[in-house]
Design an enzyme around this catalytic site. Structure first.
Site, PDB file in Angstrom:
ATOM      1  N   CYS A   8      -4.964  -7.463  -1.385  1.00 38.21           N
ATOM      2  CA  CYS A   8      -5.515  -7.199  -0.053  1.00 38.21           C
ATOM      3  C   CYS A   8      -7.036  -7.119  -0.195  1.00 38.21           C
ATOM      4  O   CYS A   8      -7.576  -7.410  -1.256  1.00 38.21           O
ATOM      5  CB  CYS A   8      -4.917  -5.940   0.584  1.00 38.21           C
ATOM      6  SG  CYS A   8      -5.332  -4.380  -0.232  1.00 38.21           S
ATOM      7  N   ASN A  11      -7.773  -3.282  -2.200  1.00 36.78           N
ATOM      8  CA  ASN A  11      -6.842  -2.825  -3.225  1.00 36.78           C
ATOM      9  C   ASN A  11      -6.688  -1.302  -3.241  1.00 36.78           C
ATOM     10  O   ASN A  11      -6.495  -0.701  -4.287  1.00 36.78           O
ATOM     11  CB  ASN A  11      -7.247  -3.360  -4.609  1.00 36.78           C
ATOM     12  CG  ASN A  11      -6.173  -3.207  -5.678  1.00 36.78           C
ATOM     13  OD1 ASN A  11      -6.492  -3.021  -6.847  1.00 36.78           O
ATOM     14  ND2 ASN A  11      -4.908  -3.286  -5.316  1.00 36.78           N
ATOM     15  N   CYS A  13      -5.057   0.156  -0.093  1.00 38.96           N
ATOM     16  CA  CYS A  13      -4.048   0.457   0.931  1.00 38.96           C
ATOM     17  C   CYS A  13      -2.808  -0.413   0.771  1.00 38.96           C
ATOM     18  O   CYS A  13      -1.811   0.013   0.210  1.00 38.96           O
ATOM     19  CB  CYS A  13      -4.628   0.290   2.341  1.00 38.96           C
ATOM     20  SG  CYS A  13      -5.940   1.463   2.765  1.00 38.96           S
ATOM     21  N   ARG A  14      -2.888  -1.644   1.250  1.00 43.56           N
ATOM     22  CA  ARG A  14      -1.697  -2.493   1.304  1.00 43.56           C
ATOM     23  C   ARG A  14      -1.209  -2.971  -0.056  1.00 43.56           C
ATOM     24  O   ARG A  14      -0.016  -2.856  -0.357  1.00 43.56           O
ATOM     25  CB  ARG A  14      -1.967  -3.704   2.208  1.00 43.56           C
ATOM     26  CG  ARG A  14      -2.229  -3.314   3.644  1.00 43.56           C
ATOM     27  CD  ARG A  14      -2.762  -4.468   4.456  1.00 43.56           C
ATOM     28  NE  ARG A  14      -4.141  -4.788   4.069  1.00 43.56           N
ATOM     29  CZ  ARG A  14      -4.825  -5.817   4.541  1.00 43.56           C
ATOM     30  NH1 ARG A  14      -4.261  -6.652   5.398  1.00 43.56           N
ATOM     31  NH2 ARG A  14      -6.077  -6.033   4.154  1.00 43.56           N
ATOM     32  N   SER A  15      -2.092  -3.534  -0.872  1.00 42.75           N
ATOM     33  CA  SER A  15      -1.611  -4.127  -2.136  1.00 42.75           C
ATOM     34  C   SER A  15      -1.083  -3.095  -3.137  1.00 42.75           C
ATOM     35  O   SER A  15      -0.082  -3.371  -3.797  1.00 42.75           O
ATOM     36  CB  SER A  15      -2.658  -5.052  -2.762  1.00 42.75           C
ATOM     37  OG  SER A  15      -3.871  -4.402  -2.979  1.00 42.75           O
ATOM     38  N   ASP A 125      -4.080  -4.226   7.967  1.00 45.28           N
ATOM     39  CA  ASP A 125      -4.777  -3.188   7.214  1.00 45.28           C
ATOM     40  C   ASP A 125      -4.677  -1.856   7.964  1.00 45.28           C
ATOM     41  O   ASP A 125      -5.140  -1.742   9.095  1.00 45.28           O
ATOM     42  CB  ASP A 125      -6.249  -3.588   7.045  1.00 45.28           C
ATOM     43  CG  ASP A 125      -6.975  -2.720   6.031  1.00 45.28           C
ATOM     44  OD1 ASP A 125      -6.453  -1.645   5.656  1.00 45.28           O
ATOM     45  OD2 ASP A 125      -8.074  -3.117   5.610  1.00 45.28           O
TER      46      ASP A 125
END
Length: 153
Positions: A8, A11, A13-15, A125
């Site tokens: 993301c 690096n 939050c999402r990933s 995000d």
């Protein structure tokens, strides 16, 4: 060995959520030793940082731990990973541009959301959102990672 890198923007939050979810699924499925699993960022903003506290709280709520520290995607990642799975169109175009500059790129760069049985291709995000937004990211990652793992077992 099979390999997947989740990506993301920052690096944090999402990933890292996707990486932790996938690692847990691979562990529970008894195949974690067949996989190299990591996550990274397209930007260099958060290198060395822990994941967002809201993301960590969301993972803990689902009995998932992570010790990941943010890192930026490198040229070597395009040679070392079979799959680079990203969260949105912006990540996808950044990664495809970087892949073109790598001579021996072997990575298949895709949206993680392309595996979503509910067809939600973009994992938004949650950084400027609420705990509910992190939960939504978690649920999307669970659906996508399950489908991805099933296709690659």
């Amino acid at each position: 060995m099979k390999s997947a890198l989740f990506v993301c923007l920052g690096n944090i939050c999402r990933s890292p959520i996707a990486e932790a979810v996938f690692r847990k699924m691979a562990t529970e499925g008894g195949v974690v030793d067949k996989w190299v699993i990591d996550s990274g960022a397209t930007s260099d903003w958060n290198i060395g940082s822990e994941p967002d506290t809201r993301g960590l709280a969301c993972l803990r709520k689902h009995d998932i731990e992570t010790s990941h520290r943010a890192r930026q995607v490198t040229k070597e990642d395009f040679m070392n990973f079979e799959y680079i799975l990203c969260m949105d169109e912006s990540n996808l175009s950044d990664l495809n541009r970087k892949a073109k500059s790598v001579k021996n790129s072997r990575a298949k760069v895709e949206l993680l959301g392309s595996y979503d049985p509910q067809k939600q291709r973009i994992i938004k995000d949650p950084y400027y959102g609420s705990d509910e937004d992190f939960e939504k990211v978690y649920e999307q990652c669970v659906r996508c990672c399950k489908a991805f793992l099933e296709q690659n077992s």
